[in-house]
Design a protein around this motif. Structure first.
Motif, short mmCIF file in Angstrom:
data_model
loop_
_atom_site.label_atom_id
_atom_site.label_comp_id
_atom_site.label_asym_id
_atom_site.label_seq_id
_atom_site.Cartn_x
_atom_site.Cartn_y
_atom_site.Cartn_z
N GLN A 156 25.01 8.73 14.11
CA GLN A 156 24.92 8.08 13.00
C GLN A 156 25.68 9.04 12.00
O GLN A 156 25.63 10.25 12.00
N ARG A 157 26.24 8.46 10.58
CA ARG A 157 26.85 9.48 9.64
C ARG A 157 25.66 10.43 9.37
O ARG A 157 24.70 10.15 8.52
N GLY A 158 26.26 11.67 9.30
CA GLY A 158 25.47 12.75 8.70
C GLY A 158 24.56 13.48 9.62
O GLY A 158 23.86 14.54 9.30
N ALA A 159 24.47 12.89 11.12
CA ALA A 159 23.35 13.41 12.03
C ALA A 159 24.03 14.41 12.57
O ALA A 159 25.34 14.44 12.89
N THR A 160 23.06 15.23 13.38
CA THR A 160 23.42 16.45 14.05
C THR A 160 22.54 16.67 15.10
O THR A 160 21.23 16.37 14.81
N PRO A 161 22.70 17.34 16.18
CA PRO A 161 21.62 17.66 17.01
C PRO A 161 20.70 18.74 16.45
O PRO A 161 21.27 19.45 15.96
N ILE A 162 19.68 18.63 16.60
CA ILE A 162 18.51 19.50 15.91
C ILE A 162 17.76 20.38 17.06
O ILE A 162 17.12 19.34 17.90
N LEU A 199 0.95 -1.38 -0.09
CA LEU A 199 -0.07 -0.10 0.04
C LEU A 199 0.71 1.22 0.06
O LEU A 199 0.49 2.31 -0.42
N ILE A 200 2.18 1.27 0.39
CA ILE A 200 3.06 2.34 0.51
C ILE A 200 4.41 1.57 -0.14
O ILE A 200 4.64 0.06 -0.14
N THR A 201 5.45 2.26 -0.80
CA THR A 201 6.50 2.00 -0.97
C THR A 201 7.67 2.58 -0.52
O THR A 201 7.82 3.82 -0.30
N TRP A 202 8.73 1.78 0.18
CA TRP A 202 9.79 2.11 0.87
C TRP A 202 11.07 2.33 -0.26
O TRP A 202 11.04 1.45 -1.05
N PRO A 203 11.91 3.38 0.16
CA PRO A 203 13.15 3.36 -0.78
C PRO A 203 13.81 2.16 -0.73
O PRO A 203 13.94 1.54 0.25
N ASP A 215 19.05 1.42 2.95
CA ASP A 215 19.63 0.15 3.63
C ASP A 215 18.77 -0.45 4.60
O ASP A 215 19.00 -1.49 5.03
N GLY A 216 17.59 0.07 4.69
CA GLY A 216 16.54 -0.39 5.62
C GLY A 216 16.77 -0.18 7.07
O GLY A 216 16.02 -0.62 7.77
N TRP A 276 21.13 10.52 4.98
CA TRP A 276 19.67 10.20 5.43
C TRP A 276 18.81 8.95 4.32
O TRP A 276 18.62 7.93 4.93
N VAL A 277 19.20 9.41 3.26
CA VAL A 277 18.20 8.45 1.98
C VAL A 277 19.15 7.19 2.07
O VAL A 277 18.48 6.01 1.86
N GLN A 278 20.38 7.11 2.13
CA GLN A 278 21.10 5.91 1.85
C GLN A 278 20.82 5.06 3.35
O GLN A 278 20.43 3.80 3.01
#
Length: 496
Positions: free
Chosen positions: A125-131, A106-110, A178-179, A172-174
């Motif tokens: 995690q790679r690319g993450a920062t406090p927001i 019903l929905i599609t995941w990358p 990768d699930g 984030w997309v990668q």
């Protein structure tokens, strides 16, 4: 596990045949017992009528869910936990909904992932920062829906979190391809799906054909999205039992919405089953204190005299401030990697002085990307025990011992250095001074627990609130209430 002795109110609550029931359970009244007994009664009633659907029982903390699962297995047998029944967290229920949407396409995941791997946070995690909502960096990539396909939206956050800023969308997309995702992404998908009429109807159908009864423990910890999903369960025709206490709702800072629970109780014909009698309080003093607090009467708690089993406070730093004999089992949230390394040292201290582990060791090891038993704290501890060595030197030794990936010293922003050195000073004092120490917990950490003799470490504002009478609509008052109802034989006051 032997059959528990139940009060008439408990028996009425767990045997009720209402489709919608609210069990209001006071501190020490056997709330978890009622939830476990209710689960077993419904399980056997389901078996007797050959009902193919299951019972799903949810709570919020993994520790609370584990306790429910252990006690249900001991009381009703492990078969009671087999599918179609399920005991899980509320996050687990959200995840079930997302996996249903993915598996039925019903929905599609990358990357066409069907069962994503869910981690607790993007922290480290790679690319993450406090927001942070008030910070310069106050937006992150989140999931939305473009038709039936998951899509990236760049949104401002409403509470502090970790995430990927604009320039790090590729990272984030990668992770998604990768699930890998966090509970936040799972909730974003559920929220978007419930906003679609077609997907909402599919979710309703999934819930109604999978489960015939939902039990929600600690219901006043529901946030807005949780409350929406409970509404879908009700609208889909499921029976629902809500178990909780409005006086013990503590997690508004984490997004809990007690007001939405009250709205649920108003909008649907829930039958109310109060369980007011407590099995906890064993003296006239603690019985009267609990009664007066809940009634909103003015209360004066006697000053500390007897030796306690625990010190409780609103904030962790109130615990050592209440006396040199009190050691908190946590220094609070890990805001940087240096906090994680100090948390490992605190564990050494609590094991030595209190005989218990400090909280947050798994999170600390994850933050440092190493197993805690692979970190050698020996030199830092030796320096900490030597008052002639400056604390700044101890900090550098500690950071060197806990290098992230064996390369980088744990981050320590300059503005946080004084407060972290102050924590090292506390650790030094606890290591050097031989005496009988008392464990300290925050009110949040103490929820659901009890001790024979309790000391409360309260500031002047909290003492004033007690003398005027507590109000269940005030979260600060509810914290005090929770702390003041943990003592079995006595509750006494330590001033700050």
């Amino acid at each position: 596990m032997s059959r528990p002795t139940l009060s008439d109110d408990q028996r009425d609550a767990l045997l009720n045949t209402s489709r919608l029931s609210f069990v209001e359970s006071a501190p020490g009244s056997g709330k978890t017992t009622v939830a476990v007994e209710r689960f077993g009664v419904l399980h056997h009633a389901r078996s007797d009528r050959s009902e193919p659907r299951g019972i799903i029982s949810v709570s919020f903390a993994r520790s609370a869910t584990a306790e429910l699962r252990i006690r249900a297995a001991a009381r009703w047998g492990t078969r009671s936990l087999h599918l179609p029944n399920r005991v899980t967290t509320m996050d687990g229920l959200h995840r079930c909904v997302v996996e249903f949407l993915l598996l039925t396409e019903l929905i599609t995941w990358p990357g066409d992932v069907k069962r994503p791997q869910v981690i607790d946070s993007w922290a480290r995690q790679r690319g993450a920062t406090p927001i942070r909502p008030s910070g310069r960096q106050n937006q992150r990539w989140e999931l939305g829906l473009n038709g039936t396909t998951l899509a990236a939206d760049y949104r401002q956050v409403d509470s502090p979190c970790w995430g990927m800023p604009y320039k790090n969308k590729t990272d984030w997309v990668q992770n998604l391809v990768d699930g890998v995702c966090t509970h936040d992404e799972i909730r974003q998908i559920v929220g978007a799906a419930l906003g679609s009429r077609d997907l909402r109807a599919q979710i309703d159908a999934y819930l109604s054909r999978t489960y015939h009864h939902l039990i929600v423990d600690e219901v006043f910890d529901l946030n807005g999205l949780d409350a929406l999903l409970v509404r879908r369960c009700i609208e889909s025709g499921m029976a629902v039992t809500l178990v909780g206490d409005p006086w013990q709702a503590l997690y508004e800072w984490r997004g809990a919405r007690p007001d939405m629970v009250h709205k649920l109780l108003q909008d649907y014909p829930f039958d109310h089953y109060p369980v007011p009698d407590s099995f906890r309080f064993k003296t006239d003093e603690t019985i009267e204190l609990a009664r007066s607090l809940r009634a909103g009467d003015p209360v004066t708690i006697p000053s500390a005299a007897a030796e306690p089993d625990v010190v409780l406070a609103a904030e962790w730093d109130h615990i050592p401030a209440s006396g040199p004999d009190a050691i908190p089992v946590s220094f609070g949230q890990l805001d940087c990697q240096a906090d994680a390394s100090i948390a490992l040292l605190l564990d050494v201290v609590t094991q030595a002085r209190l005989g218990v582990s400090a909280l947050g060791q798994v999170e600390a090891a994850r933050c440092l990307r190493r197993e805690s038993d692979a970190i050698d704290l020996g030199e830092a501890l030796t320096q900490l025990r030597d008052p002639s060595i400056p604390l700044g030197d101890v900090m550098e030794t500690l950071r060197a011992a806990t290098k992230v990936d064996g390369k980088r010293k744990p981050a320590l922003p300059a503005k946080r250095l004084p407060s972290r050195l102050a924590r090292l000073e506390l650790l030094r004092q606890w290591l050097l001074n031989e005496r009988a120490y008392i464990p300290g917990f925050t009110f949040h950490q103490a929820k659901g627990k009890e001790w024979p003799h309790v000391h409360l470490a309260l500031d002047d504002a909290s003492v004033a609130a007690l003398t005027q009478g507590l109000n269940s609509n005030n979260e600060d008052h509810r914290k005090i209430y929770v702390g003041a109802t943990r003592g079995i034989f006595s509750t006494q006051l330590r001033s700050l």
